[in-house]
Write a protein that holds these residues in place. Structure first.
Motif, mmCIF file in Angstrom:
data_model
loop_
_atom_site.group_PDB
_atom_site.id
_atom_site.type_symbol
_atom_site.label_atom_id
_atom_site.label_comp_id
_atom_site.label_asym_id
_atom_site.label_seq_id
_atom_site.Cartn_x
_atom_site.Cartn_y
_atom_site.Cartn_z
ATOM 1 N N ARG A 164 -50.359 24.224 32.343
ATOM 2 C CA ARG A 164 -49.716 25.283 33.103
ATOM 3 C C ARG A 164 -49.655 24.936 34.593
ATOM 4 N N LYS A 165 -50.708 24.303 35.081
ATOM 5 C CA LYS A 165 -50.774 24.009 36.507
ATOM 6 C C LYS A 165 -50.624 22.529 36.792
ATOM 7 N N GLY A 166 -51.476 21.718 36.180
ATOM 8 C CA GLY A 166 -51.449 20.300 36.500
ATOM 9 C C GLY A 166 -52.294 19.472 35.568
ATOM 10 N N CYS A 167 -52.471 18.208 35.927
ATOM 11 C CA CYS A 167 -53.107 17.235 35.041
ATOM 12 C C CYS A 167 -54.579 16.997 35.345
ATOM 13 N N ASP A 195 -45.754 15.446 41.995
ATOM 14 C CA ASP A 195 -44.340 15.686 42.284
ATOM 15 C C ASP A 195 -43.539 14.390 42.341
ATOM 16 N N LEU A 196 -44.159 13.317 42.815
ATOM 17 C CA LEU A 196 -43.502 12.004 42.844
ATOM 18 C C LEU A 196 -43.136 11.570 41.426
ATOM 19 N N TRP A 197 -44.120 11.585 40.512
ATOM 20 C CA TRP A 197 -43.885 11.136 39.143
ATOM 21 C C TRP A 197 -42.974 12.096 38.379
ATOM 22 N N ASP A 198 -43.091 13.373 38.660
ATOM 23 C CA ASP A 198 -42.236 14.362 38.013
ATOM 24 C C ASP A 198 -40.774 14.132 38.400
ATOM 25 N N GLU A 199 -40.531 13.901 39.668
ATOM 26 C CA GLU A 199 -39.154 13.647 40.124
ATOM 27 C C GLU A 199 -38.629 12.325 39.581
ATOM 28 N N MET A 200 -39.475 11.313 39.516
ATOM 29 C CA MET A 200 -39.047 10.039 38.954
ATOM 30 C C MET A 200 -38.622 10.229 37.486
ATOM 31 N N GLY A 201 -39.383 10.990 36.727
ATOM 32 C CA GLY A 201 -39.026 11.283 35.343
ATOM 33 C C GLY A 201 -37.681 11.993 35.253
ATOM 34 N N THR A 206 -45.259 11.879 34.362
ATOM 35 C CA THR A 206 -46.549 12.459 34.730
ATOM 36 C C THR A 206 -47.499 12.343 33.549
ATOM 37 N N ARG A 207 -48.773 12.543 33.812
ATOM 38 C CA ARG A 207 -49.727 12.526 32.711
ATOM 39 C C ARG A 207 -50.036 13.937 32.224
ATOM 40 N N CYS A 208 -49.331 14.917 32.741
ATOM 41 C CA CYS A 208 -49.532 16.297 32.319
ATOM 42 C C CYS A 208 -49.019 16.493 30.901
ATOM 43 N N SER A 209 -49.754 17.275 30.137
ATOM 44 C CA SER A 209 -49.288 17.588 28.792
ATOM 45 C C SER A 209 -48.262 18.706 28.873
ATOM 46 N N LYS A 210 -47.564 18.932 27.764
ATOM 47 C CA LYS A 210 -46.577 20.009 27.729
ATOM 48 C C LYS A 210 -47.221 21.359 27.990
ATOM 49 N N MET A 251 -44.228 5.290 33.807
ATOM 50 C CA MET A 251 -43.566 5.604 32.560
ATOM 51 C C MET A 251 -43.180 4.314 31.862
ATOM 52 N N ARG A 252 -43.393 4.299 30.566
ATOM 53 C CA ARG A 252 -43.087 3.106 29.796
ATOM 54 C C ARG A 252 -42.292 3.515 28.569
ATOM 55 N N LEU A 253 -41.160 2.890 28.370
ATOM 56 C CA LEU A 253 -40.355 3.151 27.193
ATOM 57 C C LEU A 253 -40.879 2.254 26.081
ATOM 58 N N SER A 254 -41.315 2.850 24.981
ATOM 59 C CA SER A 254 -41.885 2.072 23.886
ATOM 60 C C SER A 254 -40.786 1.399 23.067
ATOM 61 N N THR A 255 -41.220 0.607 22.083
ATOM 62 C CA THR A 255 -40.264 -0.061 21.212
ATOM 63 C C THR A 255 -39.429 0.957 20.436
#
Length: 146
Positions: free
Chosen positions: A97-100, A111-117, A90-94, A1-5
């Motif tokens: 429904r299931k995954g990326c 699940d790792l990236w989802d929890e980090m978010g 995560t790289r999943c779009s809104k 995840m990267r926070l943009s300007t």
């Protein structure tokens, strides 16, 4: 995840505004100069912040912006989300429904990236503008609180 300007500059500008909060509104040109951010970019960000109810504007001589609520009641997550900065890792779009994955499945590390978010969002929700302005962050603040 990267926070943009977009997200970083919105938080910087809001912290500047909180630091100068008082009876008079603060002009965006002053914030732009102090924070070294383009005035036109700040105008775009503050239009979004105003629509989300985080700032109020005043026109005319002495015009500018004020916080819509106290700095202690404004959390960083609200600011970042107000300028349409996603807080997901995560790289999943809104719409996923299931995954990326192309097959529609979750990737192995989803699940790792989802929890980090979720953790990042929870942290940014726990930090107020008042915390940022007063410097109540980081190792020194945690040591002082202990």
């Amino acid at each position: 995840m990267r926070l943009s300007t977009k997200g970083r500059y919105a938080v910087m500008a809001m912290a500047d505004l909180a630091r100068r909060e008082g009876d008079k509104a603060v002009a965006l040109a002053e914030i732009a100069q102090r924070q070294e951010i383009s005035l036109s970019y700040l105008e775009q960000l503050f239009a979004r912040l105003r629509r989300q109810g985080l700032v109020v504007s005043a026109r005319g001589p002495g015009g500018g912006y004020r916080l819509a609520r106290a700095a202690s009641e404004t959390n960083i997550a609200d600011i970042v989300l107000a300028v349409d900065e996603p807080l997901k890792a995560t790289r999943c779009s809104k719409d996923a429904r299931k995954g990326c994955m192309l097959s529609g499945e979750k990737c192995l590390t989803h699940d790792l990236w989802d929890e980090m978010g979720r953790q990042i969002h929870a942290y940014l929700e726990s930090v107020s503008l008042a915390d940022v302005v007063s410097g109540r962050l980081g190792a020194q603040a945690r040591t002082e609180a202990a």
